[in-house]
Design a protein around this motif. Structure first.
Motif, mmCIF file in Angstrom:
data_model
loop_
_atom_site.group_PDB
_atom_site.id
_atom_site.type_symbol
_atom_site.label_atom_id
_atom_site.label_comp_id
_atom_site.label_asym_id
_atom_site.label_seq_id
_atom_site.Cartn_x
_atom_site.Cartn_y
_atom_site.Cartn_z
ATOM 1 N N UNK A 27 -19.320 46.717 74.194
ATOM 2 C CA UNK A 27 -19.400 47.244 75.565
ATOM 3 C C UNK A 27 -18.907 48.688 75.614
ATOM 4 N N UNK A 28 -17.866 48.982 74.851
ATOM 5 C CA UNK A 28 -17.342 50.348 74.799
ATOM 6 C C UNK A 28 -18.371 51.293 74.192
ATOM 7 N N UNK A 29 -19.026 50.863 73.135
ATOM 8 C CA UNK A 29 -20.038 51.708 72.488
ATOM 9 C C UNK A 29 -21.196 51.951 73.445
ATOM 10 N N UNK A 30 -21.656 50.907 74.135
ATOM 11 C CA UNK A 30 -22.728 51.083 75.111
ATOM 12 C C UNK A 30 -22.313 52.043 76.227
ATOM 13 N N UNK A 31 -21.055 51.949 76.669
ATOM 14 C CA UNK A 31 -20.567 52.838 77.729
ATOM 15 C C UNK A 31 -20.520 54.285 77.239
ATOM 16 N N UNK A 32 -20.097 54.491 76.002
ATOM 17 C CA UNK A 32 -20.062 55.847 75.441
ATOM 18 C C UNK A 32 -21.471 56.414 75.299
ATOM 19 N N UNK A 33 -22.421 55.576 74.921
ATOM 20 C CA UNK A 33 -23.819 56.010 74.822
ATOM 21 C C UNK A 33 -24.344 56.353 76.214
ATOM 22 N N UNK A 34 -24.083 55.474 77.174
ATOM 23 C CA UNK A 34 -24.560 55.679 78.541
ATOM 24 C C UNK A 34 -23.997 56.956 79.166
ATOM 25 N N UNK A 35 -22.738 57.274 78.846
ATOM 26 C CA UNK A 35 -22.101 58.479 79.394
ATOM 27 C C UNK A 35 -22.554 59.746 78.675
ATOM 28 N N UNK A 36 -23.226 59.587 77.528
ATOM 29 C CA UNK A 36 -23.680 60.749 76.769
ATOM 30 C C UNK A 36 -22.659 61.262 75.767
ATOM 31 N N UNK A 37 -21.507 60.598 75.686
ATOM 32 C CA UNK A 37 -20.475 61.035 74.744
ATOM 33 C C UNK A 37 -20.815 60.670 73.302
ATOM 34 N N UNK A 38 -21.545 59.592 73.119
ATOM 35 C CA UNK A 38 -21.977 59.156 71.793
ATOM 36 C C UNK A 38 -23.500 59.073 71.825
ATOM 37 N N UNK A 65 -9.186 63.765 73.792
ATOM 38 C CA UNK A 65 -9.857 63.148 74.934
ATOM 39 C C UNK A 65 -9.403 61.693 75.070
ATOM 40 N N UNK A 66 -9.008 61.319 76.280
ATOM 41 C CA UNK A 66 -8.663 59.939 76.578
ATOM 42 C C UNK A 66 -9.870 59.312 77.282
ATOM 43 N N UNK A 67 -10.561 58.422 76.594
ATOM 44 C CA UNK A 67 -11.780 57.822 77.124
ATOM 45 C C UNK A 67 -11.516 56.617 78.022
ATOM 46 N N UNK A 68 -10.271 56.226 78.180
ATOM 47 C CA UNK A 68 -9.945 55.036 78.967
ATOM 48 C C UNK A 68 -10.509 55.107 80.376
ATOM 49 N N UNK A 69 -10.269 56.202 81.085
ATOM 50 C CA UNK A 69 -10.755 56.329 82.458
ATOM 51 C C UNK A 69 -12.272 56.414 82.523
ATOM 52 N N UNK A 70 -12.871 57.112 81.587
ATOM 53 C CA UNK A 70 -14.324 57.237 81.544
ATOM 54 C C UNK A 70 -14.958 55.859 81.384
ATOM 55 N N UNK A 71 -14.397 55.056 80.518
ATOM 56 C CA UNK A 71 -14.961 53.739 80.244
ATOM 57 C C UNK A 71 -14.750 52.779 81.414
ATOM 58 N N UNK A 72 -13.658 52.933 82.162
ATOM 59 C CA UNK A 72 -13.421 52.080 83.332
ATOM 60 C C UNK A 72 -14.446 52.353 84.426
ATOM 61 N N UNK A 73 -14.838 53.623 84.583
ATOM 62 C CA UNK A 73 -15.794 53.999 85.634
ATOM 63 C C UNK A 73 -17.232 53.717 85.241
ATOM 64 N N UNK A 74 -17.493 53.591 83.964
ATOM 65 C CA UNK A 74 -18.855 53.488 83.458
ATOM 66 C C UNK A 74 -19.458 52.119 83.746
ATOM 67 N N UNK A 75 -20.662 52.100 84.283
ATOM 68 C CA UNK A 75 -21.428 50.879 84.445
ATOM 69 C C UNK A 75 -22.337 50.769 83.235
#
Length: 78
Positions: A27-38, A65-75
């Motif tokens: 789920x974290x990897x998908x969120x990073x992909x969705x946000x454009x970070x990965x 970079x702390x990705x915790x907040x980014x990942x919490x907001x990411x759908x």
């Protein structure tokens, strides 16, 4: 002269393999992909090149970079 054939190293990884490499969940990897970070390629499933995993990890460390907040907001949309 004998030619030595070396096996190719693995150069790209599935989302599941990437999650294992990065010690996180899919789920974290998908969120990073969705946000454009990965970044990933679609072949036909999402595939992450090894150099992209290295780039992401290097940038996260260098920029602290702390990705915790980014990942919490990411759908996550698979």
């Amino acid at each position: 002269m004998k030619v030595e054939i070396k096996p190719l190293e693995k150069v790209s990884f599935t989302v599941k393999e990437t999650a294992k490499i990065m010690s996180t969940g899919t789920d974290t990897i998908y969120a990073l992909i969705s946000s454009g970070d990965l970044r990933c390629m679609k072949l036909p499933t999402k595939t992450i090149p090894g150099f992209e995993i290295e780039r992401f990890m290097r940038k996260a460390l260098e920029d602290q970079i702390n990705y915790t907040d980014i990942l919490k907001r990411q759908t996550v949309a698979y």
